[in-house]
Design an enzyme around this catalytic site. Sequence first.
Site, PDB file in Angstrom:
ATOM      1  N   SER A 141       0.817  -1.224   0.000  1.00 50.17           N
ATOM      2  CA  SER A 141       0.000   0.000   0.000  1.00 50.17           C
ATOM      3  C   SER A 141       0.848   1.270   0.000  1.00 50.17           C
ATOM      4  CB  SER A 141      -0.887  -0.003   1.247  1.00 50.17           C
ATOM      5  OG  SER A 141      -1.495   1.253   1.420  1.00 50.17           O
ATOM      6  N   TYR A 173      -2.083   5.484  -4.260  1.00 50.06           N
ATOM      7  CA  TYR A 173      -3.126   6.493  -4.083  1.00 50.06           C
ATOM      8  C   TYR A 173      -2.543   7.780  -4.646  1.00 50.06           C
ATOM      9  CZ  TYR A 173      -6.181   3.888  -0.848  1.00 50.06           C
ATOM     10  OH  TYR A 173      -7.045   2.995  -0.288  1.00 50.06           O
ATOM     11  N   THR A 199      -5.612   2.550  -7.033  1.00 49.25           N
ATOM     12  CA  THR A 199      -6.905   2.387  -6.363  1.00 49.25           C
ATOM     13  C   THR A 199      -7.756   3.629  -6.589  1.00 49.25           C
ATOM     14  OG1 THR A 199      -5.930   0.948  -4.707  1.00 49.25           O
ATOM     15  CG2 THR A 199      -8.025   1.977  -4.133  1.00 49.25           C
ATOM     16  N   LYS A 266      -7.787  -0.641  -9.531  1.00 50.32           N
ATOM     17  CA  LYS A 266      -8.467  -1.363  -8.441  1.00 50.32           C
ATOM     18  C   LYS A 266      -9.685  -0.579  -7.959  1.00 50.32           C
ATOM     19  CE  LYS A 266      -7.635  -3.195  -3.753  1.00 50.32           C
ATOM     20  NZ  LYS A 266      -8.248  -2.267  -2.812  1.00 50.32           N
ATOM     21  N   HIS A 290     -13.662  -2.666  -2.105  1.00 48.36           N
ATOM     22  CA  HIS A 290     -12.773  -2.230  -1.021  1.00 48.36           C
ATOM     23  C   HIS A 290     -13.162  -2.920   0.299  1.00 48.36           C
ATOM     24  CE1 HIS A 290      -9.608   0.970  -0.704  1.00 48.36           C
ATOM     25  NE2 HIS A 290      -9.791   0.778   0.583  1.00 48.36           N
TER      26      HIS A 290
HETATM   27  C1  FNR Z   1      -7.701  -1.915   3.053  1.00 47.76           C
HETATM   28  N1  FNR Z   1      -7.775  -1.793   1.668  1.00 47.76           N
HETATM   29  C2  FNR Z   1      -6.891  -0.978   0.993  1.00 47.76           C
HETATM   30  N2  FNR Z   1      -6.929  -0.894  -0.353  1.00 47.76           N
HETATM   31  C3  FNR Z   1      -6.041  -0.129  -1.031  1.00 47.76           C
HETATM   32  O1  FNR Z   1      -6.098  -0.080  -2.258  1.00 47.76           O
HETATM   33  N3  FNR Z   1      -5.082   0.576  -0.333  1.00 47.76           N
HETATM   34  C4  FNR Z   1      -4.992   0.546   1.019  1.00 47.76           C
HETATM   35  O2  FNR Z   1      -4.136   1.173   1.605  1.00 47.76           O
HETATM   36  C5  FNR Z   1      -5.945  -0.244   1.723  1.00 47.76           C
HETATM   37  N4  FNR Z   1      -5.912  -0.293   3.100  1.00 47.76           N
HETATM   38  C6  FNR Z   1      -6.761  -1.140   3.769  1.00 47.76           C
HETATM   39  C7  FNR Z   1      -6.686  -1.232   5.155  1.00 47.76           C
HETATM   40  C8  FNR Z   1      -7.492  -2.122   5.827  1.00 47.76           C
HETATM   41  C9  FNR Z   1      -7.389  -2.244   7.313  1.00 47.76           C
HETATM   42  C10 FNR Z   1      -8.385  -2.943   5.107  1.00 47.76           C
HETATM   43  C11 FNR Z   1      -9.249  -3.967   5.804  1.00 47.76           C
HETATM   44  C12 FNR Z   1      -8.496  -2.829   3.741  1.00 47.76           C
HETATM   45  C13 FNR Z   1      -8.732  -2.617   0.892  1.00 47.76           C
HETATM   46  C14 FNR Z   1      -8.115  -3.963   0.527  1.00 47.76           C
HETATM   47  O3  FNR Z   1      -7.082  -3.795  -0.422  1.00 47.76           O
HETATM   48  C15 FNR Z   1      -9.147  -4.918  -0.075  1.00 47.76           C
HETATM   49  O4  FNR Z   1      -9.788  -4.319  -1.166  1.00 47.76           O
HETATM   50  C16 FNR Z   1     -10.188  -5.393   0.920  1.00 47.76           C
HETATM   51  O5  FNR Z   1      -9.657  -5.534   2.209  1.00 47.76           O
HETATM   52  C17 FNR Z   1     -10.745  -6.732   0.470  1.00 47.76           C
HETATM   53  O6  FNR Z   1     -11.746  -7.170   1.304  1.00 47.76           O
HETATM   54  P1  FNR Z   1     -11.525  -8.240   2.480  1.00 47.76           P
HETATM   55  O7  FNR Z   1     -10.659  -9.357   1.971  1.00 47.76           O
HETATM   56  O8  FNR Z   1     -10.918  -7.503   3.618  1.00 47.76           O
HETATM   57  O9  FNR Z   1     -12.924  -8.687   2.765  1.00 47.76           O
END
Ligand code: FNR
Length: 396
Positions: A141, A173, A199, A266, A290
Amino acid sequence: MYGFIHVIFLMHSAPSASSLNTLGHPPREVLRHIPSDITSAADYECHAIHHVEAGAWKHIQGGTNQNLTLAHNRATFDRLRLLPKPIADVRHAHTSLQLLGHPLSNPILLAPVAYQRLVHPEGELATMRAAMALQTGMVVSTLSSHTLEDIAQAGQAAAAEMGHGAPRWFQLYLQPERAHSLQLLRRAEAAGYTAIVWTVDASIKRSGFPLPYGVDAANLRGMPATQHTSPLQGPILFGTPLMQQTPTWDDLQWLRAHTQLPLIVKGVLSPAIARQAVALGANALVVSNHGGRVLDGVVSPLEVLPAIAQAVGPTIPLLLDSGVRYGTDVVKALALGASAVLIGRPQMHALATAGLLGVAHMLHLLRAEFELAMAHLGCATVTDITPDVLWQRPQA
Ligand code: FNR
């Protein structure tokens, strides 16, 4: 009062000796062994709650509003039924595939998850080492709590030590200033990441989570960050600087023009957006809501996957995330058109419970379940996973 905040969380709370977990107890130490009742990736969640401070737990677990999206993500996986094919030649079965020109030993990758030091001092470094040990691709990330260079270095060293590795991608980002986005791109390229995951679905979201002392967005040190908390009077979201940061098609063209690396978008849920992203140069897409963290009542990725696959055609790889917890979920996603899946929260659950060992074990469990499911479904390779593995309810 509503607190809208850009994905960069800025506030830091003072160090506190009294942080407790959600159950009102001091967070437990990271385990050095795997508890015997953990038999699938999803089992890590009920252990992790004991190891994580309450505010961080809420942040990790959180959906939005009524958590409709969160529940719906799981429900759409659970609704599908598999149709076993017990007589088939699967003696030489394997799970490997090619994705964006790179070999992958299996179609399970780690999703970008920010601020992993919230749950473990080694954070993303431990996750990356575990991923390499299990030949699992990892997406790092923008908001990682170790620098992207340190994480890449940990990945390279682990891969060299083990004699095998897996793709390491960087999630971007966009920053308020394009010069800073460009800096991140160049740093990711220089550090050896082999794809950029842009994303697009979370540039603005509600949040009120203050980062604890000692955890920060390591990649963004020295860059200006935006924060917006709206008072009762005055602009809430519209009319504030945050609206300048919502992604545009121009941003995609700009990104495409500024990197040679494969570009993966994404956060796509609509066939029209998917088609346009590909037309403007996206090499792959992540069909994702997400993990239900942004908007409540959103369609699940699994529901829209077939229509998106049809819209972009067979040459554009589709990855899917949001709610993937079991090997059978991986099969269902592949049957409906995904090339691979990403795993979000379970990596934090496993990291919090047992560090590197936990993440490696969690990935091992998922891979074992996936292989077992393939064997029962008579699939010798991932390309054998077609809609035929799903039971079709007879038309009434
Ligand atoms: C995320 N997600 C996320 N996505 C992204 O593109 N950049 C990021 O920094 C983050 N940070 C992040 C933090 C936390 C705590 C969570 C739970 C999620 C989203 C992540 O990439 C993904 O899309 C989802 O977590 C998928 O769903 P599940 O597997 O958690 O149900």
